[in-house]
Design an enzyme around this catalytic site. Structure first.
Site, mmCIF file in Angstrom:
data_model
loop_
_atom_site.group_PDB
_atom_site.id
_atom_site.type_symbol
_atom_site.label_atom_id
_atom_site.label_comp_id
_atom_site.label_asym_id
_atom_site.label_seq_id
_atom_site.Cartn_x
_atom_site.Cartn_y
_atom_site.Cartn_z
ATOM 1 N N TYR A 24 6.303 61.913 162.203
ATOM 2 C CA TYR A 24 6.321 63.213 161.522
ATOM 3 C C TYR A 24 7.094 64.231 162.353
ATOM 4 O O TYR A 24 7.931 64.977 161.833
ATOM 5 C CB TYR A 24 4.895 63.716 161.263
ATOM 6 C CG TYR A 24 4.889 65.149 160.786
ATOM 7 C CD1 TYR A 24 5.306 65.477 159.494
ATOM 8 C CD2 TYR A 24 4.527 66.191 161.643
ATOM 9 C CE1 TYR A 24 5.350 66.802 159.069
ATOM 10 C CE2 TYR A 24 4.568 67.515 161.218
ATOM 11 C CZ TYR A 24 4.988 67.804 159.941
ATOM 12 O OH TYR A 24 5.047 69.116 159.523
ATOM 13 N N SER A 106 3.347 78.585 163.300
ATOM 14 C CA SER A 106 3.592 78.063 161.957
ATOM 15 C C SER A 106 2.484 78.460 160.994
ATOM 16 O O SER A 106 1.310 78.532 161.377
ATOM 17 C CB SER A 106 3.669 76.539 162.026
ATOM 18 O OG SER A 106 3.677 75.969 160.724
ATOM 19 N N LEU A 128 6.222 82.217 157.964
ATOM 20 C CA LEU A 128 5.553 82.312 156.663
ATOM 21 C C LEU A 128 6.191 81.394 155.625
ATOM 22 O O LEU A 128 7.404 81.419 155.423
ATOM 23 C CB LEU A 128 5.638 83.765 156.172
ATOM 24 C CG LEU A 128 4.987 84.059 154.826
ATOM 25 C CD1 LEU A 128 3.471 83.917 154.896
ATOM 26 C CD2 LEU A 128 5.367 85.467 154.352
ATOM 27 N N TYR A 129 5.330 80.599 154.972
ATOM 28 C CA TYR A 129 5.697 79.939 153.714
ATOM 29 C C TYR A 129 5.099 80.772 152.592
ATOM 30 O O TYR A 129 3.951 81.224 152.695
ATOM 31 C CB TYR A 129 5.123 78.525 153.636
ATOM 32 C CG TYR A 129 5.873 77.501 154.452
ATOM 33 C CD1 TYR A 129 7.199 77.181 154.152
ATOM 34 C CD2 TYR A 129 5.259 76.845 155.515
ATOM 35 C CE1 TYR A 129 7.896 76.241 154.897
ATOM 36 C CE2 TYR A 129 5.936 75.896 156.255
ATOM 37 C CZ TYR A 129 7.262 75.602 155.951
ATOM 38 O OH TYR A 129 7.949 74.674 156.678
ATOM 39 N N THR A 155 10.505 81.446 156.120
ATOM 40 C CA THR A 155 11.269 80.203 155.912
ATOM 41 C C THR A 155 11.777 80.173 154.479
ATOM 42 O O THR A 155 10.987 80.260 153.527
ATOM 43 C CB THR A 155 10.393 78.969 156.201
ATOM 44 O OG1 THR A 155 10.034 78.991 157.585
ATOM 45 C CG2 THR A 155 11.150 77.681 155.916
ATOM 46 N N LYS A 230 14.710 82.820 158.015
ATOM 47 C CA LYS A 230 14.917 81.568 158.740
ATOM 48 C C LYS A 230 15.397 80.474 157.788
ATOM 49 O O LYS A 230 14.683 80.126 156.847
ATOM 50 C CB LYS A 230 13.597 81.149 159.410
ATOM 51 C CG LYS A 230 13.645 79.811 160.143
ATOM 52 C CD LYS A 230 12.298 79.504 160.779
ATOM 53 C CE LYS A 230 12.285 78.202 161.516
ATOM 54 N NZ LYS A 230 12.315 77.027 160.619
ATOM 55 N N HIS A 254 16.113 73.574 159.529
ATOM 56 C CA HIS A 254 14.735 73.082 159.500
ATOM 57 C C HIS A 254 14.615 71.797 160.328
ATOM 58 O O HIS A 254 13.933 70.854 159.925
ATOM 59 C CB HIS A 254 14.300 72.836 158.049
ATOM 60 C CG HIS A 254 12.830 73.021 157.795
ATOM 61 N ND1 HIS A 254 12.328 73.998 156.967
ATOM 62 C CD2 HIS A 254 11.745 72.347 158.267
ATOM 63 C CE1 HIS A 254 11.006 73.895 156.928
ATOM 64 N NE2 HIS A 254 10.632 72.901 157.710
ATOM 65 N N VAL A 288 18.575 72.108 170.519
ATOM 66 C CA VAL A 288 18.699 72.623 171.895
ATOM 67 C C VAL A 288 17.804 71.807 172.831
ATOM 68 O O VAL A 288 16.591 71.740 172.641
ATOM 69 C CB VAL A 288 18.314 74.120 171.966
ATOM 70 C CG1 VAL A 288 18.297 74.601 173.416
ATOM 71 C CG2 VAL A 288 19.272 74.951 171.126
#
Length: 371
Positions: A24, A106, A128-129, A155, A230, A254, A288
Site C-alpha cells: 500500500y 492526512s 483535506l479530502y 487534495t 495539492k 499523488h 525526493v
C-alpha cells in the site's frame, strides 16, 4: 547495519511490514511508469557548481506562509501511519517538531487532529479530502483550526482513486484494530472489505466527484486558514488556482498513485513556477530522496519540498527515531549540496546552478569552433 541514506529504509520496511501494508505504501498506479519517473527524472538534472565562495556559514532557514522553519524540507500527508508503527502520526509529529519543520496530517490518519496536537508544539498543516457530506468537511476543518493547524492542503487529484493493482491483488483494507480517527464519531472511520481494494470502494462511496474550483472558494467561506492546492501539474490549473484564492500550490502527482503517465513532478515544476509568476509559493512532492533532489527543486523555483514515503518507511523501521534520522540526513545532504554549489542561503540557489538534460544539445549539434 548503519543506515547512511534515506533510500535504505525501504528495504527494512519491506522486511518488517505485512505485504498488504508495505505494498500500500510503496506501490503506484497501473504500470507504475510515473512512480519510476518521479525518481529517475532527478537524475536528468546536473549541477553547475560555483567555486571559491566562502561557504563557512550556511543558512537553510525559510518561511512558509509566514511560518519560520529550519529548512525547506517538510512532511507530506501519508495515510494510516499506525499500520507502519504503533505510534504512527504521534511519532511523525514529534520528529517534525524536533527538526523545526512542518508536518502535514492526512485526512485518513489513524490519529485525530486533536491527538496530534496533543504531542506538543509544532507547525502543522491538515490535508483535506472533500467528502460528499459537506457538514463532515466543515466540521473537520473547524476541528483542525481549533487544534492549532495552520493551513489546509486541499487534495484535488482524487475525484476517484487511481488503479493501484497491488491493493487490488492484496484486497487492501485498514487492519481491524485501526480506524480513520478523524471520522470515528461519524461512522466513516471503518473500511469494509471489498472484492478489490477496500480503499477504492471507500473513496467511491464517500469522496465527492463533483469537486470543482467553486469548492475552493466555498472552503474559504468556512475557514480563514490559507489553502494550498495539492495536485497541480499544469500552467492552466496554476492560473485557475491563483484566481480561486489559493495561498500556495503543491506540484504533486499523488506519489504516482493516481493517473499513470503524468510527468514526474520535478519535470512539471518549472511550468507551474513560471505560470505562478511569484504570486504564490510553489512546493513539490514526489521522488525526493536526497539533499541533491531538494537543491534541484529549489533551483527550478520551488519554495520547499515535502517527503512522503521516506517517512512511513523510516517509521516502520525505527519509529520516531527513524523519521528524525531521515530529516537529519536530508538536512545534512542539502547543506553539503549548497556548500559544494557555492550557495550560502536559499536565495542564492538559482536556475543557473543546474542544467536539465532536456536542455542539453545532443553531441555534434553544436558548430565546431574555428581554429
Amino acid at each position: 547495519m548503519e543506515i547512511t541514506n534515506v533510500t535504505e529504509y525501504e528495504a527494512i520496511a519491506k522486511q518488517k511490514l505485512p505485504k498488504m501494508v508495505f505494498d500500500y505504501y510503496a506501490s503506484g498506479a497501473e504500470d507504475q511508469w510515473t512512480l519510476y519517473q518521479n525518481r529517475h527524472a532527478f537524475s536528468q538534472i546536473l549541477f553547475r557548481p560555483r567555486i571559491l565562495i566562502d561557504v563557512s556559514k550556511i543558512d537553510m532557514t525559510t518561511t512558509v506562509l509566514g511560518f519560520k522553519i529550519s529548512m525547506p524540507i517538510m512532511i507530506a500527508p501519508t495515510a494510516m501511519q499506525k499500520m507502519a508503527h504503533p505510534e504512527g502520526e504521534y511519532a511523525t509529529a514529534r520528529a517534525a517538531s524536533a527538526a523545526g519543520t512542518i508536518m502535514t496530517l492526512s485526512s485518513w490518519a489513524t490519529s485525530s487532529v486533536e491527538e496530534v496536537a496533543s504531542t506538543g508544539p509544532g507547525i502543522r498543516f491538515f490535508q483535506l479530502y472533500v467528502y460528499k457530506d459537506r457538514h463532515v468537511v466543515a466540521q473537520l476543518v473547524r476541528r483542525a483550526e481549533r487544534a492549532g493547524f495552520k493551513a489546509i492542503a486541499l487534495t484535488v487529484d482524487t475525484p476517484r482513486l487511481g488503479r493501484r493493482e497491488a491493493d487490488i491483488k492484496n484486497r487492501f483494507t485498514l487492519p481491524p484494530f485501526l480506524t480513520l480517527k478523524n471520522f470515528e464519531g461519524l461512522d466513516l472511520g471503518k473500511m469494509d472489505k471489498a472484492d478489490d481494494s477496500g480503499l477504492a470502494s471507500y473513496v467511491a462511496g464517500q469522496i465527492d466527484r463533483t469537486l470543482s474550483w467553486k469548492d475552493v472558494k466555498w472552503l474559504q467561506t468556512i475557514t480563514n486558514l490559507p489553502i494550498l492546492v495539492k495536485g497541480v501539474l499544469t500552467a492552466e490549473d496554476t492560473r485557475l488556482a491563483i484566481q480561486a484564492g489559493a495561498a500556495g500550490i503543491i506540484v504533486s502527482n499523488h506519489g504516482a498513485r493516481q493517473l499513470d503517465y503524468v510527468p514526474a513532478t520535478i519535470m512539471a515544476l518549472e511550468e507551474v513556477v513560471k505560470a505562478a509568476q511569484g504570486r504564490v509559493p510553489v512546493f513539490l512532492d514526489g521522488g525526493v530522496r536526497r539533499g541533491t533532489d531538494v537543491f534541484k527543486a529549489l533551483a527550478l523555483g520551488a519554495s520547499g519540498i515535502f517527503i512522503g514515503r521516506p517517512v512511513v518507511f523510516s517509521l516502520a523501521a525505527e519509529g520516531e527515531a527513524g523519521v528524525r534520522k531521515v530529516l537529519q540526513m536530508l538536512r545534512e545532504e542539502f547543506e553539503l549540496t549548497m556548500a559544494l554549489s557555492g550557495c550560502r542561503s536559499l536565495k542564492e540557489i538559482t536556475r543557473d546552478h543546474i542544467v536539465t538534460e532536456w536542455e542539453v544539445p545532443p553531441p555534434g549539434s553544436r558548430p565546431l569552433p574555428r581554429l
